[in-house]
Write a protein that holds these residues in place. Structure first.
Motif, PDB file in Angstrom:
ATOM      1  N   PHE A  37      17.457 -43.284  57.515  1.00  8.86           N
ATOM      2  CA  PHE A  37      18.755 -43.285  56.854  1.00  8.86           C
ATOM      3  C   PHE A  37      19.791 -42.619  57.755  1.00  8.86           C
ATOM      4  CE2 PHE A  37      21.932 -41.122  54.230  1.00  8.86           C
ATOM      5  CZ  PHE A  37      22.379 -42.166  53.433  1.00  8.86           C
ATOM      6  N   GLY A  38      21.024 -43.121  57.738  1.00 10.48           N
ATOM      7  CA  GLY A  38      22.117 -42.509  58.489  1.00 10.48           C
ATOM      8  C   GLY A  38      22.220 -43.050  59.896  1.00 10.48           C
ATOM      9  N   SER A  39      23.046 -42.405  60.693  1.00  8.95           N
ATOM     10  CA  SER A  39      23.291 -42.859  62.055  1.00  8.95           C
ATOM     11  C   SER A  39      22.090 -42.591  62.946  1.00  8.95           C
ATOM     12  CB  SER A  39      24.520 -42.156  62.642  1.00  8.95           C
ATOM     13  OG  SER A  39      24.261 -40.779  62.824  1.00  8.95           O
ATOM     14  N   GLU A  40      21.973 -43.358  64.008  1.00 10.32           N
ATOM     15  CA  GLU A  40      20.929 -43.071  64.989  1.00 10.32           C
ATOM     16  C   GLU A  40      21.339 -41.895  65.863  1.00 10.32           C
ATOM     17  OE1 GLU A  40      18.224 -45.204  68.481  1.00 10.32           O
ATOM     18  OE2 GLU A  40      19.625 -46.388  67.277  1.00 10.32           O
ATOM     19  N   GLY A  41      22.622 -41.837  66.225  1.00  9.51           N
ATOM     20  CA  GLY A  41      23.127 -40.753  67.052  1.00  9.51           C
ATOM     21  C   GLY A  41      23.144 -39.436  66.300  1.00  9.51           C
ATOM     22  N   THR A  42      22.944 -38.334  67.040  1.00 11.88           N
ATOM     23  CA  THR A  42      22.929 -37.009  66.428  1.00 11.88           C
ATOM     24  C   THR A  42      24.008 -36.081  66.984  1.00 11.88           C
ATOM     25  OG1 THR A  42      21.322 -36.141  68.039  1.00 11.88           O
ATOM     26  CG2 THR A  42      20.437 -37.189  66.044  1.00 11.88           C
ATOM     27  N   PHE A  43      24.648 -36.462  68.085  1.00 12.06           N
ATOM     28  CA  PHE A  43      25.703 -35.629  68.690  1.00 12.06           C
ATOM     29  C   PHE A  43      27.059 -36.263  68.414  1.00 12.06           C
ATOM     30  CE2 PHE A  43      28.521 -34.671  72.325  1.00 12.06           C
ATOM     31  CZ  PHE A  43      28.607 -33.300  72.178  1.00 12.06           C
TER      32      PHE A  43
ATOM     33  N   ALA B  86      16.100 -38.905  58.168  1.00 13.13           N
ATOM     34  CA  ALA B  86      17.540 -39.132  58.014  1.00 13.13           C
ATOM     35  C   ALA B  86      18.337 -38.291  58.990  1.00 13.13           C
ATOM     36  CB  ALA B  86      17.983 -38.810  56.585  1.00 13.13           C
ATOM     37  N   VAL B  87      19.504 -38.806  59.325  1.00 14.28           N
ATOM     38  CA  VAL B  87      20.530 -38.040  60.042  1.00 14.28           C
ATOM     39  C   VAL B  87      21.730 -37.985  59.110  1.00 14.28           C
ATOM     40  CG1 VAL B  87      22.069 -37.949  62.035  1.00 14.28           C
ATOM     41  CG2 VAL B  87      19.712 -38.749  62.319  1.00 14.28           C
ATOM     42  N   PHE B  88      22.108 -36.786  58.698  1.00 13.85           N
ATOM     43  CA  PHE B  88      23.187 -36.625  57.733  1.00 13.85           C
ATOM     44  C   PHE B  88      24.520 -36.369  58.449  1.00 13.85           C
ATOM     45  CE2 PHE B  88      19.518 -34.892  55.146  1.00 13.85           C
ATOM     46  CZ  PHE B  88      19.387 -36.041  54.367  1.00 13.85           C
ATOM     47  N   ASN B  89      25.545 -37.070  58.027  1.00 16.25           N
ATOM     48  CA  ASN B  89      26.844 -36.944  58.714  1.00 16.25           C
ATOM     49  C   ASN B  89      27.975 -36.603  57.750  1.00 16.25           C
ATOM     50  OD1 ASN B  89      26.973 -39.378  57.401  1.00 16.25           O
ATOM     51  ND2 ASN B  89      27.484 -40.606  59.197  1.00 16.25           N
ATOM     52  N   GLU B  90      27.693 -35.700  56.807  1.00 18.41           N
ATOM     53  CA  GLU B  90      28.716 -35.272  55.860  1.00 18.41           C
ATOM     54  C   GLU B  90      29.876 -34.564  56.572  1.00 18.41           C
ATOM     55  OE1 GLU B  90      25.364 -36.406  53.830  1.00 18.41           O
ATOM     56  OE2 GLU B  90      25.536 -34.881  55.377  1.00 18.41           O
ATOM     57  N   SER B  91      31.041 -34.669  55.994  1.00 14.44           N
ATOM     58  CA  SER B  91      32.217 -33.982  56.530  1.00 14.44           C
ATOM     59  C   SER B  91      33.015 -33.380  55.373  1.00 14.44           C
ATOM     60  CB  SER B  91      33.104 -34.957  57.306  1.00 14.44           C
ATOM     61  OG  SER B  91      33.595 -35.979  56.434  1.00 14.44           O
ATOM     62  N   LYS B  92      33.914 -32.489  55.723  1.00 12.67           N
ATOM     63  CA  LYS B  92      34.801 -31.890  54.741  1.00 12.67           C
ATOM     64  C   LYS B  92      36.197 -31.825  55.354  1.00 12.67           C
ATOM     65  CE  LYS B  92      35.448 -27.804  51.821  1.00 12.67           C
ATOM     66  NZ  LYS B  92      34.915 -26.472  51.438  1.00 12.67           N
ATOM     67  N   ASN B  93      37.138 -32.447  54.671  1.00 16.35           N
ATOM     68  CA  ASN B  93      38.516 -32.500  55.170  1.00 16.35           C
ATOM     69  C   ASN B  93      38.563 -33.055  56.596  1.00 16.35           C
ATOM     70  OD1 ASN B  93      39.442 -31.315  52.749  1.00 16.35           O
ATOM     71  ND2 ASN B  93      39.072 -29.260  53.563  1.00 16.35           N
ATOM     72  N   LEU B  94      37.767 -34.099  56.835  1.00 21.56           N
ATOM     73  CA  LEU B  94      37.706 -34.792  58.132  1.00 21.56           C
ATOM     74  C   LEU B  94      37.188 -33.886  59.254  1.00 21.56           C
ATOM     75  CD1 LEU B  94      41.056 -36.824  58.009  1.00 21.56           C
ATOM     76  CD2 LEU B  94      38.830 -37.392  57.044  1.00 21.56           C
ATOM     77  N   LYS B  95      36.367 -32.903  58.870  1.00 23.80           N
ATOM     78  CA  LYS B  95      35.774 -31.997  59.850  1.00 23.80           C
ATOM     79  C   LYS B  95      34.264 -31.935  59.627  1.00 23.80           C
ATOM     80  CE  LYS B  95      39.692 -30.595  61.650  1.00 23.80           C
ATOM     81  NZ  LYS B  95      40.058 -30.987  63.030  1.00 23.80           N
ATOM     82  N   TYR B  96      33.538 -31.818  60.730  1.00 23.99           N
ATOM     83  CA  TYR B  96      32.092 -31.675  60.651  1.00 23.99           C
ATOM     84  C   TYR B  96      31.705 -30.190  60.671  1.00 23.99           C
ATOM     85  CZ  TYR B  96      31.704 -36.677  61.741  1.00 23.99           C
ATOM     86  OH  TYR B  96      31.791 -38.049  61.721  1.00 23.99           O
ATOM     87  N   ALA B  97      30.501 -29.911  60.179  1.00 22.00           N
ATOM     88  CA  ALA B  97      30.014 -28.530  60.158  1.00 22.00           C
ATOM     89  C   ALA B  97      29.549 -28.075  61.532  1.00 22.00           C
ATOM     90  CB  ALA B  97      28.869 -28.395  59.156  1.00 22.00           C
ATOM     91  N   SER B  98      29.269 -29.015  62.436  1.00 20.71           N
ATOM     92  CA  SER B  98      28.845 -28.702  63.799  1.00 20.71           C
ATOM     93  C   SER B  98      29.165 -29.896  64.688  1.00 20.71           C
ATOM     94  CB  SER B  98      27.344 -28.399  63.835  1.00 20.71           C
ATOM     95  OG  SER B  98      26.899 -28.204  65.166  1.00 20.71           O
TER      96      SER B  98
END
Length: 281
Positions: free
Chosen positions: A220-226, A256-268
């Protein structure tokens, strides 16, 4: 009476299933070190989102990379149900760590250690052509309910040294053989700074399984992690992995690779990589 007997049998069978097929939620996450030059993406502005993200996914065990001591303290403060193990890569337990967090109520710590990815792994050191000191931290955990023992290794390979990455992979694989003499279930996770096609990843896959490749459910999610904190560009580089020792004792239910964001910003600047594993006895 028949209902009571059926209920007792159900509980008995449920405990057998738990014992023989114990599931764990694992995660690896390069959290990006706390550095002022990150500006609007600096740790102070994203740490609350980061902690809430981990809390929501609720992994049983997770490894972090690039974690400075103050970041470890922030995570500990926000996630009190975990115990953390790891050493900073510089003298005096300072600098970045590849620490491992595990749920205190669920697991008992049996063994722990940190070694440096170098010619002298037992002491603070820089290996080969690496740009930085690099470490690998590992723990041996016992599940308090099933009494199952398993190892977790967490590392972060150098981002520049070609020889260092190759020799670091060899060192870690050798250490795994030396340490895991009982051939227990074992997970190797972290930021390897290498794409799946790289020969050094292929070295690992000769002895271990890539959890993405063997997931029973479709990844699940994107293949890329960076992601590089770039919200408007797809993440295509896969450099973070969860590997399993190929001894038929670990299976992957989900990846899975999770790509959640908040206010168009990532946690890392990396996405967290997640795997739901089961240990079969």
């Amino acid at each position: 009476m028949k209902k009571q007997v059926c209920y007792i049998i159900f509980l008995f069978m449920t405990n057998i299933l738990v014992f023989y097929c114990q599931s764990f939620k694992m995660m690896t996450y390069n959290i990006r070190l706390d550095i002022e030059s990150d500006g609007e993406n600096r740790w102070e502005l994203r740490k609350d989102f980061f902690v809430s993200q981990i809390d929501f996914f609720n992994p049983d065990v997770f490894g972090v990379q690039e974690a400075l001591p103050n970041q470890i303290k922030d995570i500990e403060s926000g996630l009190k149900k975990y115990t953390v193990i790891g050493l900073g890569r510089e003298n005096g337990n300072t600098g970045e760590s590849s620490s491992i967090f595990f749920k205190t109520e669920k697991f008992q710590l049996i063994e722990q250690n940190t070694f440096w990815l170098s010619e002298t792994p037992e002491k603070v050191s820089r290996g080969w052509d690496a740009a930085c000191n690099r470490v690998c931290t590992y723990v041996l955990l016992k599940d308090k309910k099933s009494k199952t023992n398993f190892y977790v290794f967490n590392t972060h390979l150098d981002h520049m040294g070609e020889i260092a990455r190759k020799n670091s992979v060899k060192l870690i694989l050798d250490k795994i053989k030396q340490i895991n003499k009982s051939n227990l279930p074992l997970v190797l996770l972290g930021d390897f700074n290498l794409l799946p096609s790289d020969e050094r990843i292929q070295m690992i896959k000769k002895e271990m399984l890539d959890s993405r490749d063997v997931s029973e459910k479709e990844p699940f999610g994107s293949e890329g992690t960076f992601n590089g904190f770039n919200y408007n560009k797809p993440a295509t580089e896969r450099i973070d992995y969860i590997f399993l020792l190929n001894n038929n004792k670990l299976k992957v239910n989900k990846y899975a690779v999770f790509n959640e964001s908040k206010n168009l910003k990532y946690a890392s600047d990396h996405f967290p990589v997640y795997a739901e594993l089961k240990i079969e006895k």
